[in-house]
Motif scaffolding. Structure first.
Motif, mmCIF file in Angstrom:
data_model
loop_
_atom_site.group_PDB
_atom_site.id
_atom_site.type_symbol
_atom_site.label_atom_id
_atom_site.label_comp_id
_atom_site.label_asym_id
_atom_site.label_seq_id
_atom_site.Cartn_x
_atom_site.Cartn_y
_atom_site.Cartn_z
ATOM 1 N N ARG A 128 39.207 41.596 35.727
ATOM 2 C CA ARG A 128 39.712 40.244 35.537
ATOM 3 C C ARG A 128 41.216 40.355 35.327
ATOM 4 O O ARG A 128 41.676 41.108 34.485
ATOM 5 C CB ARG A 128 39.049 39.602 34.321
ATOM 6 N N ARG A 188 45.046 41.326 48.575
ATOM 7 C CA ARG A 188 43.766 40.838 48.055
ATOM 8 C C ARG A 188 43.941 39.720 47.047
ATOM 9 O O ARG A 188 42.965 39.161 46.569
ATOM 10 C CB ARG A 188 42.953 41.985 47.456
ATOM 11 N N PHE A 189 45.188 39.407 46.682
ATOM 12 C CA PHE A 189 45.481 38.312 45.761
ATOM 13 C C PHE A 189 46.437 37.322 46.400
ATOM 14 O O PHE A 189 47.346 37.724 47.122
ATOM 15 C CB PHE A 189 46.179 38.817 44.488
ATOM 16 N N THR A 222 45.061 34.275 42.463
ATOM 17 C CA THR A 222 43.763 33.847 42.963
ATOM 18 C C THR A 222 43.267 34.950 43.889
ATOM 19 O O THR A 222 44.012 35.345 44.783
ATOM 20 C CB THR A 222 43.889 32.527 43.753
ATOM 21 N N PRO A 223 42.078 35.475 43.731
ATOM 22 C CA PRO A 223 41.157 35.188 42.638
ATOM 23 C C PRO A 223 41.637 35.843 41.348
ATOM 24 O O PRO A 223 42.487 36.735 41.386
ATOM 25 C CB PRO A 223 39.846 35.819 43.118
ATOM 26 N N ASP A 224 41.060 35.410 40.233
ATOM 27 C CA ASP A 224 41.439 36.043 38.966
ATOM 28 C C ASP A 224 40.490 37.197 38.633
ATOM 29 O O ASP A 224 40.599 37.820 37.596
ATOM 30 C CB ASP A 224 41.486 35.023 37.820
ATOM 31 N N ARG A 225 39.581 37.495 39.556
ATOM 32 C CA ARG A 225 38.634 38.589 39.380
ATOM 33 C C ARG A 225 38.462 39.280 40.732
ATOM 34 O O ARG A 225 38.307 38.608 41.752
ATOM 35 C CB ARG A 225 37.298 38.005 38.942
ATOM 36 N N VAL A 226 38.508 40.590 40.733
ATOM 37 C CA VAL A 226 38.420 41.323 41.994
ATOM 38 C C VAL A 226 37.793 42.697 41.750
ATOM 39 O O VAL A 226 37.957 43.267 40.671
ATOM 40 C CB VAL A 226 39.816 41.466 42.646
ATOM 41 N N ASN A 243 34.696 45.691 37.861
ATOM 42 C CA ASN A 243 34.986 44.281 38.089
ATOM 43 C C ASN A 243 36.169 43.981 37.184
ATOM 44 O O ASN A 243 36.068 44.075 35.972
ATOM 45 C CB ASN A 243 33.773 43.423 37.729
#
Length: 168
Positions: free
Chosen positions: A158, A127-128, A138-142, A156
């Motif tokens: 970060r 997922r990163f 990336t992403p820095d939020r998942v 959520n």
């Protein structure tokens, strides 16, 4: 990681559509995910995605791969929210001998992985994306969830470069 950075293509190289893993009837094609034999036999195999298959004029077959990293191989290390079968898709590419391919595996998106009825030994997820040189994700939020018998909690998260998670 085994090997060195990808060299420039030289005359006499031929692109191949597939490669049969030595000692098996398993066929590897561009886009497949594979298990690569580590140089230290005591370590688990590396996971990579095949980007290109080529042979030289002596029929030596090479695979150009994009590596997946385990969380413990990343700058921040493994964290509590990383799953046991989680990998990071890196920006690290290499050319390796096709003889180092041990087997095939499947690296699912996180969404598809959570829908699997039965998770096999060959199933992983990502997922990163991970920048190996900088340690950036990336992403820095998942979205991360905790599933237990009584409830499902959604967070959520970060992800900071040093691997600290912030619930926001």
């Amino acid at each position: 990681r085994p090997g060195v950075s990808a060299p420039k293509l030289k005359a006499g190289k031929k692109d191949l559509h597939s490669y049969t893993i030595r000692g098996t009837n398993k066929i590897v094609r561009v886009g497949d995910c594979v298990l690569m034999r580590p140089s230290d036999i005591g370590n688990p195999p590396y996971v990579a995605r095949v980007e290109k298959i080529e042979s030289d004029n002596r029929n030596n077959v090479k695979v150009r791969v994009r590596w997946y990293y385990l969380p413990e191989e990343s700058l921040g290390g493994r964290r509590q929210f990383h799953g046991a079968k989680e990998l990071f898709l890196s920006d690290h590419y290499d050319v390796q001998s096709a003889q180092t391919v041990e087997g095939k595996c499947i690296v699912h998106s996180f969404k598809n992985y959570t829908k699997l009825e039965n998770v096999g030994a060959e199933d992983y997820y990502w997922r990163f994306e991970y920048k190996a040189a900088t340690g950036a994700f990336t992403p820095d939020r998942v979205a991360v969830y905790c599933k237990c018998e009584m409830m499902i909690l959604w967070f959520n998260v970060r992800v900071a470069r040093i691997g600290i998670i912030l619930l926001v």
